[in-house]
Design a protein around this motif. Structure first.
Motif, PDB file in Angstrom:
ATOM      1  N   ILE A 159      -9.675  -7.617 -85.792  1.00 29.98           N
ATOM      2  CA  ILE A 159      -9.234  -8.029 -87.126  1.00 29.98           C
ATOM      3  C   ILE A 159      -9.200  -6.798 -88.022  1.00 29.98           C
ATOM      4  O   ILE A 159     -10.208  -6.106 -88.180  1.00 29.98           O
ATOM      5  CB  ILE A 159     -10.172  -9.096 -87.713  1.00 29.98           C
ATOM      6  CG1 ILE A 159     -10.201 -10.332 -86.807  1.00 29.98           C
ATOM      7  CG2 ILE A 159      -9.745  -9.481 -89.128  1.00 29.98           C
ATOM      8  CD1 ILE A 159     -11.282 -11.337 -87.170  1.00 29.98           C
ATOM      9  N   TYR A 160      -8.040  -6.529 -88.620  1.00 31.77           N
ATOM     10  CA  TYR A 160      -7.867  -5.347 -89.445  1.00 31.77           C
ATOM     11  C   TYR A 160      -7.458  -5.743 -90.867  1.00 31.77           C
ATOM     12  O   TYR A 160      -6.600  -6.614 -91.048  1.00 31.77           O
ATOM     13  CB  TYR A 160      -6.795  -4.431 -88.860  1.00 31.77           C
ATOM     14  CG  TYR A 160      -7.156  -3.865 -87.510  1.00 31.77           C
ATOM     15  CD1 TYR A 160      -7.918  -2.710 -87.411  1.00 31.77           C
ATOM     16  CD2 TYR A 160      -6.736  -4.490 -86.339  1.00 31.77           C
ATOM     17  CE1 TYR A 160      -8.255  -2.180 -86.172  1.00 31.77           C
ATOM     18  CE2 TYR A 160      -7.069  -3.975 -85.092  1.00 31.77           C
ATOM     19  CZ  TYR A 160      -7.833  -2.819 -85.013  1.00 31.77           C
ATOM     20  OH  TYR A 160      -8.168  -2.302 -83.793  1.00 31.77           O
ATOM     21  N   ALA A 161      -8.076  -5.089 -91.855  1.00 26.83           N
ATOM     22  CA  ALA A 161      -7.685  -5.274 -93.249  1.00 26.83           C
ATOM     23  C   ALA A 161      -6.624  -4.240 -93.603  1.00 26.83           C
ATOM     24  O   ALA A 161      -6.802  -3.042 -93.363  1.00 26.83           O
ATOM     25  CB  ALA A 161      -8.895  -5.117 -94.159  1.00 26.83           C
ATOM     26  N   ALA A 162      -5.516  -4.705 -94.154  1.00 22.87           N
ATOM     27  CA  ALA A 162      -4.410  -3.827 -94.538  1.00 22.87           C
ATOM     28  C   ALA A 162      -4.355  -3.711 -96.052  1.00 22.87           C
ATOM     29  O   ALA A 162      -4.304  -4.723 -96.757  1.00 22.87           O
ATOM     30  CB  ALA A 162      -3.091  -4.380 -94.007  1.00 22.87           C
ATOM     31  N   GLY A 163      -4.361  -2.482 -96.557  1.00 23.89           N
ATOM     32  CA  GLY A 163      -4.267  -2.240 -97.991  1.00 23.89           C
ATOM     33  C   GLY A 163      -2.835  -1.973 -98.420  1.00 23.89           C
ATOM     34  O   GLY A 163      -1.896  -2.030 -97.620  1.00 23.89           O
ATOM     35  N   ARG A 164      -2.655  -1.625 -99.688  1.00 20.30           N
ATOM     36  CA  ARG A 164      -1.313  -1.374-100.214  1.00 20.30           C
ATOM     37  C   ARG A 164      -0.671  -0.130 -99.605  1.00 20.30           C
ATOM     38  O   ARG A 164       0.552  -0.005 -99.598  1.00 20.30           O
ATOM     39  CB  ARG A 164      -1.366  -1.248-101.736  1.00 20.30           C
ATOM     40  CG  ARG A 164      -1.690  -2.561-102.444  1.00 20.30           C
ATOM     41  CD  ARG A 164      -1.620  -2.417-103.953  1.00 20.30           C
ATOM     42  NE  ARG A 164      -1.887  -3.680-104.618  1.00 20.30           N
ATOM     43  CZ  ARG A 164      -0.978  -4.616-104.867  1.00 20.30           C
ATOM     44  NH1 ARG A 164       0.272  -4.423-104.484  1.00 20.30           N
ATOM     45  NH2 ARG A 164      -1.303  -5.739-105.480  1.00 20.30           N
ATOM     46  N   ASP A 165      -1.482   0.791 -99.095  1.00 22.73           N
ATOM     47  CA  ASP A 165      -0.946   2.012 -98.500  1.00 22.73           C
ATOM     48  C   ASP A 165      -0.887   1.948 -96.980  1.00 22.73           C
ATOM     49  O   ASP A 165      -0.588   2.947 -96.326  1.00 22.73           O
ATOM     50  CB  ASP A 165      -1.787   3.219 -98.932  1.00 22.73           C
ATOM     51  CG  ASP A 165      -1.659   3.504-100.429  1.00 22.73           C
ATOM     52  OD1 ASP A 165      -0.557   3.298-100.963  1.00 22.73           O
ATOM     53  OD2 ASP A 165      -2.660   3.901-101.044  1.00 22.73           O
ATOM     54  N   THR A 166      -1.171   0.793 -96.423  1.00 20.53           N
ATOM     55  CA  THR A 166      -1.104   0.643 -94.967  1.00 20.53           C
ATOM     56  C   THR A 166       0.341   0.740 -94.497  1.00 20.53           C
ATOM     57  O   THR A 166       1.235   0.123 -95.102  1.00 20.53           O
ATOM     58  CB  THR A 166      -1.702  -0.711 -94.547  1.00 20.53           C
ATOM     59  OG1 THR A 166      -3.080  -0.749 -94.928  1.00 20.53           O
ATOM     60  CG2 THR A 166      -1.590  -0.920 -93.039  1.00 20.53           C
ATOM     61  N   PRO A 167       0.617   1.480 -93.430  1.00 22.45           N
ATOM     62  CA  PRO A 167       1.992   1.544 -92.909  1.00 22.45           C
ATOM     63  C   PRO A 167       2.514   0.159 -92.532  1.00 22.45           C
ATOM     64  O   PRO A 167       1.752  -0.711 -92.089  1.00 22.45           O
ATOM     65  CB  PRO A 167       1.856   2.431 -91.665  1.00 22.45           C
ATOM     66  CG  PRO A 167       0.589   3.187 -91.855  1.00 22.45           C
ATOM     67  CD  PRO A 167      -0.310   2.301 -92.651  1.00 22.45           C
ATOM     68  N   THR A 168       3.808  -0.043 -92.726  1.00 19.68           N
ATOM     69  CA  THR A 168       4.439  -1.299 -92.339  1.00 19.68           C
ATOM     70  C   THR A 168       5.525  -1.045 -91.301  1.00 19.68           C
ATOM     71  O   THR A 168       6.109   0.037 -91.240  1.00 19.68           O
ATOM     72  CB  THR A 168       5.036  -2.024 -93.553  1.00 19.68           C
ATOM     73  OG1 THR A 168       5.972  -1.162 -94.192  1.00 19.68           O
ATOM     74  CG2 THR A 168       3.953  -2.424 -94.543  1.00 19.68           C
ATOM     75  N   TYR A 169       5.794  -2.042 -90.499  1.00 17.30           N
ATOM     76  CA  TYR A 169       6.709  -1.901 -89.374  1.00 17.30           C
ATOM     77  C   TYR A 169       7.632  -3.119 -89.290  1.00 17.30           C
ATOM     78  O   TYR A 169       7.270  -4.231 -89.691  1.00 17.30           O
ATOM     79  CB  TYR A 169       5.928  -1.806 -88.051  1.00 17.30           C
ATOM     80  CG  TYR A 169       5.004  -0.608 -87.978  1.00 17.30           C
ATOM     81  CD1 TYR A 169       5.399   0.563 -87.334  1.00 17.30           C
ATOM     82  CD2 TYR A 169       3.737  -0.646 -88.567  1.00 17.30           C
ATOM     83  CE1 TYR A 169       4.553   1.666 -87.271  1.00 17.30           C
ATOM     84  CE2 TYR A 169       2.894   0.447 -88.516  1.00 17.30           C
ATOM     85  CZ  TYR A 169       3.309   1.599 -87.862  1.00 17.30           C
ATOM     86  OH  TYR A 169       2.467   2.688 -87.818  1.00 17.30           O
ATOM     87  N   ALA A 170       8.814  -2.894 -88.743  1.00 16.88           N
ATOM     88  CA  ALA A 170       9.674  -3.993 -88.328  1.00 16.88           C
ATOM     89  C   ALA A 170       9.280  -4.334 -86.896  1.00 16.88           C
ATOM     90  O   ALA A 170       9.472  -3.524 -85.976  1.00 16.88           O
ATOM     91  CB  ALA A 170      11.139  -3.582 -88.396  1.00 16.88           C
ATOM     92  N   VAL A 171       8.683  -5.489 -86.696  1.00 17.54           N
ATOM     93  CA  VAL A 171       8.134  -5.867 -85.391  1.00 17.54           C
ATOM     94  C   VAL A 171       9.040  -6.909 -84.743  1.00 17.54           C
ATOM     95  O   VAL A 171       9.270  -7.985 -85.312  1.00 17.54           O
ATOM     96  CB  VAL A 171       6.703  -6.418 -85.527  1.00 17.54           C
ATOM     97  CG1 VAL A 171       6.160  -6.837 -84.167  1.00 17.54           C
ATOM     98  CG2 VAL A 171       5.794  -5.382 -86.179  1.00 17.54           C
TER      99      VAL A 171
END
Length: 318
Positions: free
Chosen positions: A89-101
């Motif tokens: 389980i990972y917490a993602a912040g506003r600066d977390t990278p995003t991906y098209a999955v």
């Protein structure tokens, strides 16, 4: 591949609007701003969620309960999925990278991640079991990205299939699990074991799950046609009259047993074991070790049976 241009920032208003709609669909609150991010991830889902309800003292028992419990207790055990099938389980912040999955199982329908900037922290890894599970929670929006058979290849992420759920919803919705439960729902968290208190129902799996289901489950991936099979969505409870203080239980066993008396657990997926329960994968242990917090609580290895608890005293509620 990674989405460029920081879409996790420019799309926050859109995400907040979508999470409100999503919460209505899967149940619960509709605000991006409540509860607080850290509190919501620690205690996910709305207060009305089935996962957060105490079992009433007068809860009726399924008339076939004795046979169903006998079928999953040839040797009394509730196997703890701590390592290979532990849930990262990972917490993602506003600066977390995003991906098209992309989803590789196109026969399941439209990929739930289509059109989403999926937040995945650097260093995130799926578990090593055949499910390849990974959960990433974008706390600012309350969005839960749930992966089944996640794979990273360089800067590209794919998944066989998955689900997008609301941290403020009911804890049910999507196809990341066989029953339609959120992959985050019911998972025993590392912090809960450290505290000795699990304030919710647990996520259970069995190799004797029926192809039928009952609420709150939305579907079933069970294949057992035995007369003693257990429908997905069924709620199991440890006999509340059992005096746990009279038993020689390790701290982790005691915490799980108390939760199974007070909140019970929902059968929500198929497993290779008669009966197992989902735990959060502890961060940074050696490859096949359970982790320091779990070890301190008396867990010895993956699939620890917690055999000091008389699991043959389980019952299936009606």
């Amino acid at each position: 591949m990674a989405v460029t241009g920081r879409p996790d920032r420019i799309m926050v208003p859109r995400v907040c609007a979508l999470v409100a709609a999503l919460a209505v669909v899967v149940g619960g609150g509709t605000s991006c701003s409540s509860p607080s991010a850290s509190g919501a991830l620690a205690s996910p889902f709305d207060a009305s969620s089935p996962w957060r309800q105490v079992i009433p003292a007068d809860a009726p028992v399924d008339p076939n309960s004795t046979a169903m419990i006998a079928s999953v207790q040839p040797t009394p055990a509730l196997n703890a999925n701590l390592v290979a099938y532990g849930i990262p389980i990972y917490a993602a912040g506003r600066d977390t990278p995003t991906y098209a999955v992309a989803c590789t199982r196109v026969d399941y329908g439209l990929c739930p991640f289509a059109g989403w900037p999926v937040a995945i922290p650097d260093g995130a890894e799926p578990n090593t079991g055949s499910d390849g599970v990974l959960v990433s929670v974008q706390e600012s929006s309350g969005i839960i990205f749930e992966f089944w058979r996640a794979v990273r290849d360089g800067e590209t992420w794919t998944t066989a299939f998955g689900a997008v759920n609301s941290l403020h919803g009911s804890g049910w919705g999507g196809a990341a699990t066989g029953s339609g439960a959120s992959r985050l729902a019911g998972v025993v968290r590392v912090a809960e074991i450290a505290d000795g208190e699990i304030p919710h129902a647990l996520a259970l799996q069995s190799n004797n799950a029926c192809p039928t289901f009952r609420a709150p489950a939305l579907k079933s991936d069970g294949t057992s046609t035995r007369a003693d099979c257990i429908p997905e969505g069924a709620r199991l409870q440890l006999d509340p009259e059992l005096d746990l203080g009279s038993l020689d239980l390790r701290p982790g066993e005691l915490a799980v047993a108390r939760a199974m008396q007070r909140y019970g657990g929902y059968l929500m997926d198929v497993a290779n074991t008669p009966l197992s329960v989902s735990f959060e994968r502890e961060a940074d242990p050696a490859a096949d070790e359970v982790g320091q917090t779990y070890s301190d609580a008396g867990f010895r290895w993956d699939y620890d049976a917690m055999e000091n608890v008389p699991w043959d005293k389980l019952r299936v509620l009606k």
